[in-house]
Design a protein around this motif. Structure first.
Motif, short mmCIF file in Angstrom:
data_model
loop_
_atom_site.label_atom_id
_atom_site.label_comp_id
_atom_site.label_asym_id
_atom_site.label_seq_id
_atom_site.Cartn_x
_atom_site.Cartn_y
_atom_site.Cartn_z
N ALA A 115 -6.68 -9.07 13.76
CA ALA A 115 -7.40 -7.79 13.84
C ALA A 115 -6.97 -6.85 12.73
CB ALA A 115 -7.16 -7.15 15.21
N PHE A 116 -5.66 -6.79 12.46
CA PHE A 116 -5.17 -5.90 11.41
C PHE A 116 -5.57 -6.39 10.03
CE2 PHE A 116 -1.45 -3.73 13.86
CZ PHE A 116 -2.35 -3.32 14.82
N LEU A 117 -5.61 -7.73 9.84
CA LEU A 117 -6.09 -8.26 8.57
C LEU A 117 -7.55 -7.86 8.35
CD1 LEU A 117 -4.63 -11.88 8.23
CD2 LEU A 117 -4.32 -9.96 6.64
N GLY A 118 -8.35 -7.92 9.40
CA GLY A 118 -9.74 -7.49 9.29
C GLY A 118 -9.86 -6.02 8.95
N ALA A 119 -9.00 -5.21 9.55
CA ALA A 119 -9.03 -3.78 9.25
C ALA A 119 -8.63 -3.50 7.80
CB ALA A 119 -8.08 -3.03 10.19
N LEU A 120 -7.67 -4.27 7.30
CA LEU A 120 -7.23 -4.10 5.91
C LEU A 120 -8.29 -4.54 4.91
CD1 LEU A 120 -3.52 -5.28 6.28
CD2 LEU A 120 -4.23 -3.01 5.51
N SER A 121 -8.95 -5.64 5.19
CA SER A 121 -9.90 -6.21 4.22
C SER A 121 -11.31 -5.66 4.39
CB SER A 121 -9.91 -7.74 4.34
OG SER A 121 -10.27 -8.12 5.67
N ARG A 122 -11.79 -5.60 5.64
CA ARG A 122 -13.17 -5.20 5.89
C ARG A 122 -13.34 -3.69 5.89
NH1 ARG A 122 -17.38 -3.47 6.17
NH2 ARG A 122 -19.24 -4.09 7.37
N PHE A 123 -12.40 -2.98 6.49
CA PHE A 123 -12.55 -1.52 6.66
C PHE A 123 -11.55 -0.71 5.84
CE2 PHE A 123 -14.10 -3.39 10.68
CZ PHE A 123 -15.43 -2.98 10.61
N GLN A 124 -10.86 -1.35 4.92
CA GLN A 124 -9.96 -0.67 3.97
C GLN A 124 -8.89 0.17 4.69
OE1 GLN A 124 -13.23 1.27 1.69
NE2 GLN A 124 -12.32 0.25 -0.07
N LEU A 125 -8.31 -0.40 5.71
CA LEU A 125 -7.19 0.27 6.37
C LEU A 125 -6.09 0.56 5.35
CD1 LEU A 125 -5.84 1.17 9.06
CD2 LEU A 125 -4.86 -1.14 9.18
N LEU A 126 -5.59 1.77 5.35
CA LEU A 126 -4.57 2.29 4.43
C LEU A 126 -5.17 2.67 3.08
CD1 LEU A 126 -1.52 -0.06 5.12
CD2 LEU A 126 -2.07 2.12 6.19
N GLY A 127 -6.22 1.98 2.65
CA GLY A 127 -6.89 2.38 1.41
C GLY A 127 -7.75 3.61 1.64
N THR A 128 -8.40 3.64 2.79
CA THR A 128 -9.18 4.81 3.23
C THR A 128 -8.74 5.13 4.64
OG1 THR A 128 -11.09 4.11 1.91
CG2 THR A 128 -11.50 5.71 3.67
N ASN A 129 -8.04 6.24 4.80
CA ASN A 129 -7.57 6.58 6.14
C ASN A 129 -7.83 8.05 6.44
OD1 ASN A 129 -5.13 8.25 5.58
ND2 ASN A 129 -4.44 6.38 4.57
N PRO A 130 -7.84 8.43 7.70
CA PRO A 130 -8.21 9.79 8.11
C PRO A 130 -7.13 10.83 7.94
CG PRO A 130 -7.69 8.49 10.04
CD PRO A 130 -7.59 7.55 8.86
N SER A 131 -5.97 10.43 7.45
CA SER A 131 -4.85 11.37 7.37
C SER A 131 -5.18 12.62 6.55
CB SER A 131 -3.62 10.66 6.77
OG SER A 131 -2.55 11.56 6.62
N PRO A 132 -5.76 12.48 5.33
CA PRO A 132 -6.08 13.71 4.58
C PRO A 132 -7.10 14.59 5.28
CG PRO A 132 -6.12 11.79 3.15
CD PRO A 132 -6.05 11.28 4.55
N ASN A 133 -8.06 13.96 5.97
CA ASN A 133 -9.09 14.72 6.67
C ASN A 133 -8.48 15.61 7.75
OD1 ASN A 133 -11.71 15.53 7.40
ND2 ASN A 133 -11.82 13.96 8.96
N GLU A 139 0.81 -1.23 0.00
CA GLU A 139 0.00 0.00 0.00
C GLU A 139 0.85 1.28 0.00
OE1 GLU A 139 -3.19 0.34 -0.32
OE2 GLU A 139 -3.65 -1.81 -0.31
N ARG A 140 2.18 1.12 0.05
CA ARG A 140 3.01 2.31 0.01
C ARG A 140 2.71 3.10 -1.26
NH1 ARG A 140 8.19 1.15 -0.92
NH2 ARG A 140 7.51 -0.79 -1.82
N PRO A 141 2.71 4.45 -1.24
CA PRO A 141 3.12 5.34 -0.15
C PRO A 141 1.95 5.87 0.68
CG PRO A 141 2.97 6.60 -2.16
CD PRO A 141 2.51 5.19 -2.50
N GLU A 142 0.92 5.07 0.88
CA GLU A 142 -0.19 5.52 1.73
C GLU A 142 0.32 5.84 3.13
OE1 GLU A 142 -3.25 6.18 0.89
OE2 GLU A 142 -2.93 5.60 -1.20
N PRO A 143 -0.26 6.86 3.79
CA PRO A 143 0.21 7.22 5.14
C PRO A 143 0.14 6.05 6.11
CG PRO A 143 -1.26 8.92 4.27
CD PRO A 143 -1.31 7.77 3.31
N GLY A 144 1.26 5.73 6.74
CA GLY A 144 1.32 4.67 7.72
C GLY A 144 1.68 3.30 7.17
#
Length: 560
Positions: A219-237, A28-33
């Motif tokens: 838990a992190f796999l669930g965040a990546l697949s179910r909640f799009q961790l790194l694909g959709t993150n609050p950094s820009p907001n 997912e680089r260069p996504e924040p985090g």
């Protein structure tokens, strides 16, 4: 009874899950985090893998060796975790190499102590093999440094959790899901580590923290697949809110309920000619002009005047209350909109309107009166001609003013001062041949706004026109210094009335206080539009001095 083989399989599974999460994050680089999360999982994989090697070892020396190597992964985890949390939530200004370097000092010392463990007892004072429930474990008595690195690790863990906790109440469902998964996946291994250090885990001497990281991976796999961790993150907001606040053209100041400044944007820093770090925590009334008047009328707006860059500026200030979730007022935001140009245009149009109504009506009435006398008196013809000429002059000046107003927002054309003086003197001399005009020009080529030619011509013309002497005298000089040009026009006439100067300084006219015509307003407004100032002083023993102070640019062979 716990079998060593089964434990190694669990550790291998934990390492495999961690490797999968780290690989997905790396992609997912260069996504924040993304990078820091990959490093975090790499530390977990390292720890689990070398713990498996430790359990496969058959001698005390081998087990101690693998245990010491595990420290590389152990200390990488907390540093990578806080770096991830800050990047993920948009606080990436803290994720810089110098900050990471400072955070890594204690972990680096710990690795050094682990690799040199046989020569000191800072990490462990004693190591031995013990059998617990059929499992042979390496038991180590902790040294003093163990508590240092333990406390440091937990502090970094908490530091990373704080900004993520703020997302639990987010209106965005993916952000809430991501934050909960991250909190669950991080709290479990930290809690397991604390329980181990307190000596309350099921198997004394065995640290189950690497195994608990299996839950972290899931838990992190669930965040990546179910909640799009790194694909959709609050950094820009988070960054966008700060960017809008800092980059907005309007000046903004945030004040708490005790009237202390808690934040201000870059425009406000420039407006008040101060630095954010200097005024934070200061009383707002010591920084913001007319602050008390502003907050007394929070539903309205107040105009304030201040010096900015050496020029008087007018701002319209408004107050917006800040309320917390319990509808309690906790402060307010002051915003200031620069209305200088608008106010000046309004003043100019009001003056023009009054002058046209007053002067044209006066001249028209005089013409009508003289026309009635025309049949009886011959001198009435000359009077009518003079009044008609006055109306023509009013029209000419009005056209010059209209042209200046159009130039107010357009880029200025620059001309040489020497040429400006030469043409202005020639124009007035041709109209008033009895006048004597002396001029001196700058030694070095220097340029000013082309508007100054119209202004200077009017200054010289006023000096001659309002001088009752048969041969009026005028002195024009110019000099340049520190990026400014000062053009001075002196005369030996009666001088300006004090009330006229006061009217010009106030910027508007009334029936009781007004100037003698458009000429003085043309001089004032034209100079201001060119970015300069005009001043009026008395000349000794008689006459007046008008000084135009305007920005300059050095010319080179006549080119700008």
């Amino acid at each position: 009874m716990i079998q060593t083989g089964a434990l190694i399989v669990v550790l291998a599974l934990t390492a495999g899950i961690g490797f999968a999460v780290g690989l997905l994050a790396w992609q997912e680089r260069p996504e924040p985090g993304a990078t820091s999360l990959s490093v975090f999982m790499a530390g977990q994989v390292w720890w689990a893998a070398f713990l498996a090697f430790e359990f496969q070892a058959t001698t005390l020396a081998q087990r101690v060796l693998w245990s010491n190597v595990q420290w590389i992964g152990v200390v990488v985890i907390p540093v990578a975790w806080i770096a991830f949390a800050f990047s993920y939530t948009g606080r990436d200004e803290y994720v810089r190499w110098r900050y990471i370097g400072v955070l890594s000092i204690i972990p680096a010392i710990t690795i050094g102590l682990a690799l040199t463990a046989p020569y000191h007892d800072l990490l462990y004072t004693e190591a031995s093999l013990l059998e617990q429930n059929g499992l042979v474990v390496l038991h180590k008595e902790p040294g003093q440094w163990i508590w240092v690195i333990a406390v440091y690790t937990y502090l970094l863990a908490i530091g990373g959790l704080v900004p993520i906790f703020a997302l639990v109440k987010s209106e965005n469902l993916p952000f809430r899901g991501q934050s909960l998964a991250l909190i669950l996946g991080s709290i479990i291994p930290w809690t397991t580590s604390i329980l181990h250090n307190l000596g309350v885990t099921p198997i004394p001497g065995f640290d189950p923290t690497p195994i608990s990281f299996a839950i972290t991976g899931v838990a992190f796999l669930g965040a990546l697949s179910r909640f799009q961790l790194l694909g959709t993150n609050p950094s820009p907001n988070f960054r966008a809110r700060r960017l809008v606040f800092d980059q907005m053209d309007e000046m903004a100041v945030v004040v708490d309920r005790n009237d202390h400044i808690v934040n201000l944007n870059r425009s406000a820093e420039s407006m008040f000619e101060t630095d954010r770090d200097v005024v934070l925590g200061s009383d707002a009334s010591s920084v913001v002009p007319q602050y008390r008047e502003l907050v007394r009328d929070p539903d309205g707006s107040t105009e304030i005047s201040t010096e900015f860059g050496g020029t008087k500026r007018i701002y319209q200030g408004t107050v917006t209350p800040i309320w917390d979730f319990h509808d309690r007022k906790i402060g307010h935001v002051l915003t200031f909109h620069d209305v200088t140009d608008y106010v000046r245009r309004e003043q100019r149009y009001q003056v023009l309107n009054r002058l046209f109504r007053h002067n044209l009506r006066t001249e028209s009435q005089l013409i009508l009166g003289q026309a009635e006398r025309l049949a009886a008196e011959h001198d009435a013809v000359d009077s009518i001609k003079a009044r008609a000429k006055a109306i023509e002059n009013i029209g000419d000046k009005a056209r010059d003013l209209a042209a200046m107003f159009e130039r107010d927002t357009d880029p200025d054309q620059m001309v040489e001062v020497e040429a400006v003086i030469e043409r202005s003197v020639a124009t007035v001399t041709s109209e008033y041949p009895n006048a004597t005009i002396h001029d001196s020009r700058p030694e070095e080529p220097v340029e000013v706004s082309s508007l100054i030619e119209t202004v200077l011509c009017n200054v010289i013309e006023n000096a001659v026109e309002h001088n009752p002497a048969p041969e009026p005298r005028v002195w024009v000089s110019a000099n340049s210094t520190d990026g400014r040009v000062r053009i001075t026009v002196a005369d030996d006439g009666p001088g300006l009335g004090e009330y006229e100067i006061e009217t010009l300084e106030e910027g508007s006219e009334s029936q009781l206080k007004h100037t003698s015509g458009l000429g003085l307003w043309l001089i004032k407004w034209g100079t201001e539009i060119a970015g300069g100032t005009v001043s009026f002083t008395e000349r000794d023993p008689e006459g007046s001095i008008v000084t135009l102070d305007v920005p300059a640019s050095t010319s080179s062979n006549g080119d700008t």
